[in-house]
Motif scaffolding. Sequence first.
Motif, short mmCIF file in Angstrom:
data_model
loop_
_atom_site.label_atom_id
_atom_site.label_comp_id
_atom_site.label_asym_id
_atom_site.label_seq_id
_atom_site.Cartn_x
_atom_site.Cartn_y
_atom_site.Cartn_z
N ARG A 62 0.83 -6.52 9.50
CA ARG A 62 2.02 -6.16 10.02
C ARG A 62 2.49 -4.74 10.32
NH1 ARG A 62 7.33 -6.79 7.56
NH2 ARG A 62 6.21 -6.75 5.43
N LEU A 63 2.69 -4.27 11.21
CA LEU A 63 3.30 -2.65 11.49
C LEU A 63 4.76 -2.75 11.37
CD1 LEU A 63 2.35 0.06 11.82
CD2 LEU A 63 2.39 -0.42 14.44
N ALA A 64 5.19 -1.87 10.74
CA ALA A 64 6.84 -1.85 10.65
C ALA A 64 7.20 -0.46 10.07
CB ALA A 64 7.23 -2.84 9.36
N PRO A 65 8.53 -0.06 10.58
CA PRO A 65 8.97 1.13 10.07
C PRO A 65 9.07 1.49 8.65
CG PRO A 65 10.53 0.32 11.81
CD PRO A 65 9.31 -0.84 11.30
N ALA A 66 8.75 2.55 8.04
CA ALA A 66 9.16 2.59 6.45
C ALA A 66 10.52 2.36 6.28
CB ALA A 66 8.49 3.79 5.86
N LEU A 101 5.44 4.89 9.06
CA LEU A 101 5.19 3.40 9.31
C LEU A 101 4.48 2.93 8.12
CD1 LEU A 101 4.04 4.14 12.95
CD2 LEU A 101 6.18 3.06 12.22
N GLU A 102 4.58 1.50 8.04
CA GLU A 102 3.88 0.81 6.97
C GLU A 102 2.94 -0.20 7.66
OE1 GLU A 102 3.81 1.23 3.65
OE2 GLU A 102 5.12 3.07 3.65
N LEU A 103 1.76 -0.20 7.45
CA LEU A 103 0.63 -1.11 7.87
C LEU A 103 0.58 -2.23 6.57
CD1 LEU A 103 -0.69 -2.66 9.89
CD2 LEU A 103 -2.85 -0.91 9.52
N LEU A 104 0.91 -3.52 6.75
CA LEU A 104 1.01 -4.34 5.48
C LEU A 104 0.01 -5.46 5.81
CD1 LEU A 104 4.68 -4.56 5.37
CD2 LEU A 104 3.31 -3.18 3.83
N ASP A 105 -0.59 -6.07 4.93
CA ASP A 105 -1.38 -7.19 4.91
C ASP A 105 -2.87 -6.98 5.82
OD1 ASP A 105 0.39 -8.33 3.28
OD2 ASP A 105 1.60 -8.93 5.13
N ALA A 106 -3.39 -5.74 5.69
CA ALA A 106 -4.38 -5.59 6.62
C ALA A 106 -5.68 -6.16 6.12
CB ALA A 106 -4.61 -4.06 6.62
N SER A 107 -6.67 -6.55 6.80
CA SER A 107 -7.97 -7.30 5.94
C SER A 107 -8.58 -6.26 5.00
CB SER A 107 -8.91 -7.46 7.03
OG SER A 107 -8.52 -8.47 7.67
N THR A 115 -1.99 -2.40 2.00
CA THR A 115 -0.83 -1.64 2.55
C THR A 115 -1.46 -0.21 3.18
OG1 THR A 115 0.68 -2.96 1.28
CG2 THR A 115 1.44 -0.63 2.07
N THR A 116 -1.11 0.37 3.96
CA THR A 116 -1.51 1.68 4.58
C THR A 116 -0.01 2.44 5.03
OG1 THR A 116 -3.47 0.92 5.15
CG2 THR A 116 -2.89 3.16 5.90
N SER A 117 0.12 3.61 4.74
CA SER A 117 1.28 4.31 4.97
C SER A 117 0.82 5.44 6.23
CB SER A 117 2.01 5.29 4.18
OG SER A 117 2.61 4.38 3.09
#
Length: 116
Positions: free
Chosen positions: A1-5, A18-24, A69-71
């Motif tokens: 899920r891509l979302a603004p920080a 941005l935050e990339l959440l729940d990546a494989s 989680t990737t910033s």
Amino acid sequence: RLAPALGALPVVGRSMPLELLDASSNASVGFLVLGFTATVLELSTFGAPGCFQLSSAEATLAFLPSGPTTSLTYPLPISTAWIGTSLYLQAAMFAPGLNALGLETSNGLELVLGEY
């Protein structure tokens, strides 16, 4: 899920966290895709069932996923002429074994540039 920080707004002349959440967990490399048009291209015919291309791809930035989680930080245009412009973003990651194409895609994200 891509979302603004948390608390981040797309302000011209600044960077957008941005935050990339729940990546494989096996995602090896990723791309932040940016476009001026929202799209809906279903990717199952290419070997990625359940994945969609949700943004045109006028620009891409490569990144290395860092776990679930990737910033990410995306630089926004400086000129105030961009105020009111919609930018569409999506993350795509190579995740070997996830599907035949080895691709995972995030949701799409629309940013409307402003001065806020």
